[in-house]
Design a protein around this motif. Sequence first.
Motif, PDB file in Angstrom:
ATOM      1  N   UNK A  97       4.736   6.424  -3.967  1.00 25.57           N
ATOM      2  CA  UNK A  97       4.258   5.130  -2.802  1.00 25.57           C
ATOM      3  C   UNK A  97       2.943   4.980  -4.339  1.00 25.57           C
ATOM      4  N   UNK A  98       3.110   5.071  -5.580  1.00 27.08           N
ATOM      5  CA  UNK A  98       1.909   4.516  -6.326  1.00 27.08           C
ATOM      6  C   UNK A  98       2.535   3.091  -6.646  1.00 27.08           C
ATOM      7  N   UNK A  99       3.996   2.601  -6.334  1.00 25.91           N
ATOM      8  CA  UNK A  99       4.256   1.215  -6.054  1.00 25.91           C
ATOM      9  C   UNK A  99       4.115   0.695  -4.978  1.00 25.91           C
TER      10      UNK A  99
ATOM     11  N   UNK B 129      -2.134   0.034  -2.883  1.00 25.35           N
ATOM     12  CA  UNK B 129      -3.022   1.477  -3.828  1.00 25.35           C
ATOM     13  C   UNK B 129      -3.539   1.209  -4.989  1.00 25.35           C
ATOM     14  N   UNK B 130      -4.619   2.342  -5.180  1.00 29.76           N
ATOM     15  CA  UNK B 130      -5.139   2.522  -6.209  1.00 29.76           C
ATOM     16  C   UNK B 130      -5.222   3.369  -6.907  1.00 29.76           C
ATOM     17  N   UNK B 131      -4.797   4.395  -5.963  1.00 28.36           N
ATOM     18  CA  UNK B 131      -4.321   6.060  -6.799  1.00 28.36           C
ATOM     19  C   UNK B 131      -3.653   7.008  -5.661  1.00 28.36           C
ATOM     20  N   UNK B 132      -2.804   7.561  -6.171  1.00 26.02           N
ATOM     21  CA  UNK B 132      -2.196   8.978  -5.537  1.00 26.02           C
ATOM     22  C   UNK B 132      -2.361   9.705  -6.274  1.00 26.02           C
TER      23      UNK B 132
ATOM     24  N   UNK C 208       0.501  21.439   1.590  1.00 26.49           N
ATOM     25  CA  UNK C 208       0.029  20.275   0.658  1.00 26.49           C
ATOM     26  C   UNK C 208      -0.080  19.019   0.727  1.00 26.49           C
ATOM     27  N   UNK C 209      -1.508  18.462   0.037  1.00 28.18           N
ATOM     28  CA  UNK C 209      -1.871  16.920   0.237  1.00 28.18           C
ATOM     29  C   UNK C 209      -1.483  16.443  -0.535  1.00 28.18           C
ATOM     30  N   UNK C 210      -1.131  15.119  -0.352  1.00 27.75           N
ATOM     31  CA  UNK C 210      -0.968  14.275  -0.493  1.00 27.75           C
ATOM     32  C   UNK C 210      -1.963  13.091  -0.847  1.00 27.75           C
ATOM     33  N   UNK C 211      -3.032  12.904  -1.146  1.00 25.82           N
ATOM     34  CA  UNK C 211      -3.597  11.604  -0.891  1.00 25.82           C
ATOM     35  C   UNK C 211      -3.761  10.264  -1.220  1.00 25.82           C
ATOM     36  N   UNK C 212      -3.568   9.320  -0.624  1.00 25.55           N
ATOM     37  CA  UNK C 212      -3.288   7.804  -1.405  1.00 25.55           C
ATOM     38  C   UNK C 212      -4.780   6.494  -0.913  1.00 25.55           C
ATOM     39  N   UNK C 213      -5.702   6.816  -1.964  1.00 32.91           N
ATOM     40  CA  UNK C 213      -6.805   5.653  -1.767  1.00 32.91           C
ATOM     41  C   UNK C 213      -6.485   4.248  -2.622  1.00 32.91           C
ATOM     42  N   UNK C 214      -6.587   3.514  -1.347  1.00 29.79           N
ATOM     43  CA  UNK C 214      -6.923   1.938  -1.361  1.00 29.79           C
ATOM     44  C   UNK C 214      -7.784   1.646  -2.318  1.00 29.79           C
TER      45      UNK C 214
ATOM     46  N   UNK D 241       3.800   3.077   3.896  1.00 32.84           N
ATOM     47  CA  UNK D 241       2.907   4.661   3.764  1.00 32.84           C
ATOM     48  C   UNK D 241       4.431   5.562   4.985  1.00 32.84           C
ATOM     49  N   UNK D 242       4.429   4.670   6.068  1.00 28.68           N
ATOM     50  CA  UNK D 242       5.288   5.757   7.061  1.00 28.68           C
ATOM     51  C   UNK D 242       6.314   5.478   6.765  1.00 28.68           C
TER      52      UNK D 242
END
Length: 785
Positions: free
Chosen positions: A90-92, A96-99, A146-152, A178-179
Amino acid sequence: MFEWLLNFLDRHRRAFQAACLAGLIASALLAARVRILDSPEKWMPLDSIRAWEVFSSHFDVGDMVAIGLHFRRPVRDDDLAKLKALRSELERIEGLKLVYDASLVAERIEGVPLTTLLDPQQSRRFSVYAGALWDLPSGPRDGRTLMTVCELKILPNTWDPSGNPQVNAVRRRVVREIQQVIAARRDEPQWEDVEFHVASGIVMMTELERRARQVAFTFLPASIAVGLASLLWGFRSPRALVTAVAAGGFAMLLVLGWVGARDGSVGVLTMAAPTLMAIVATASTVHFASYVADGPRGKTVSRATLVRHVAVPCLGAAATTGCGFLMLCFNQLGPIRDLGIQLFAGSLLAFFGVFAMSQLLPIRRARAASLLTHERLRRLAGAATARPHLTLALTAALSAAFVFFAWPRPADQPIGLYVDTDAFSFFSDEQPISRALAHFSSRNFGVYQLDVVLIPTQRGGADSRGKAAEQRADDEATARFSDAVSARSDLGVVRVLSTPAFRRRQAEFTEELARARREEGLGSYLASLARIPASAAIFADTFQNWNRDKLNEGAQRLTFLVNPNGAGGLRPLVDFVEARLPRDRFDCYVSGSIADSVTLAERITQGIGWGMACSVALMMALSVLLFRSLKLATIAVLPNIVPVLGIFGLMGLFKLPISSGSAMVSTVALGIAMNDTIHFMLRYRGLTRGAGQSTELAVRRTIEDLGRPIVLTSVVHIAGFSIFLLTDFQPLYHFGILAAAAMAAALVSALVLLPNLLLVFDRHPGAAPIAVQEKPRPLAEEVHR
């Protein structure tokens, strides 16, 4: 005035047609600039924007996508590797700024095994994450989530309500990628015991825009088909078909051109505007075709006669319909306000399109269907007006019952209206985004957010000691406020993420390093020296949205994660927070999805009230202008209020909430219902005040002459609104079913209630007894004689 205007346009038809053509050409060029957009900013209540502006000026407000990973078996330490691999993939994704997720916290921040992090007995130690990045089990549960948060990344003008094309292009691409990543994981054997749930504001945005395209390709063809089928059934006139299609297209293109000229956009709601314009154009065409069908065969209808007896009532009806749409401007939501403005213009343009087509391609032959004959309409008139006083008494009793059922009551009461402004209810329960939110709620995650920004009003003294003292006092006041709200689990508060809490955790990193030096020896200290500062840096960078005030004014952010669990809804929590804000030390601003929902709930009822009041006032004014009688205007408006009372009464009886979709029904139904009333009243006024006929005869003749077009236009409206049942976008679905029911009630009001009101309150003796004119000629034939 209307007659003078239409005669003027008719006399200068060449110039009028040239202006229409020029408008079409310009609109065709400008319409290409219109884009589909349903960004979160467009759905923000008007009164919430100021708080958002202050919030975003102090703290980064990046878009986030929440990915819930539900393990259907116990989480193991070896799951850390695949969580880390998912996070790395996801980080790639560009943009996205942070995962961040449990694997990041376990491996790079806290340095503990995954199972230790998730141990309920360790929830106090890791309280800053628990309930936000993983669920807190209460009793036996099926696995863990568990939650994975993707921040733009933060892009310029993210909170621009008009919608920034660059920002929204990045949002769509990130959600799509992401989908795609999640879809690929679902097919891998190692993830077969994990369910994925994805939700966020920008996921909702992409879903709304997808439905906007579906609406465009579904509703418009369906509305055209409804109009053509109605005209074919009613009149079998090819020219009437051409007129309706051309007039609807004329209105649609001009409105889209106007939107394009403003560099505007359309969304899932405003995509419904062309459908309603086509319906309005069809309704006007019905009256033109009906007038010709009732005239003597082989004779051409004069333009002056057509203007006076058809075009003037149609323009009045279009004006009242447009006013009903325009009252949507009292709504707090931008898409609904845009819909109201577009439909106001579209209603008038649809009529002028029909009028222009009547000049270019006059309807000369129209054979009326045999179902609604004058004989049957005459019998209907006799039955409908047989007992006027009893009819009005029953209507009054029924209206009182509707008011009783519709009287606002709490959601847990068996009857009564209540407001539901939850944006997540836009989608039906079986949709993936709804299932995701339902899962998060069941796992006791904070599905809703209440953000509070506290900006110190005192900056402290000039020396560092004074500033430190003020900082301590600010922190203590913030802590008291935070603790008071966090303790209210009965109001649904699950967790609080706050600037002081993150500062405390950063201070704990320093304390851990000092403790290692004091108690664990030089070797442990050196090992901690390599790990703890790095962990503290990663922690600060990951959660800088709470740590860093961009304006360096000492602002503090508190985010209360809430999962409503009471019948009172979100209002009690907001009241509690507002009452305990530390206003003696801070300028306080409350925002977030909870504040938006509560603000919208308050304003939506006000908007309905103001919209109804202004609609009635405008329609009274138009009716006085058209009928030149305050009494007739009052009688005309009253029957159109009853269907609205009926809709709200039934909603209260069956406990259907007032939402953003159902809130549109009242003014729209009132405006469209006046359409038939104006035709009826103008015909009735001409027979009584003009031809000197008695009230009884005039009422029966009006029903006989206008019964067919009134029934047909009502059928067109009912069928047109029923088209909205083809979508799973809940506001449009509810709007469609309630508006269709209101149109059916309006038909009964026009043919039953209105005639009886005239019989009781407008006694006109007439110049000739009824028996002398037992078989009157149709209106158009009589005019030609």
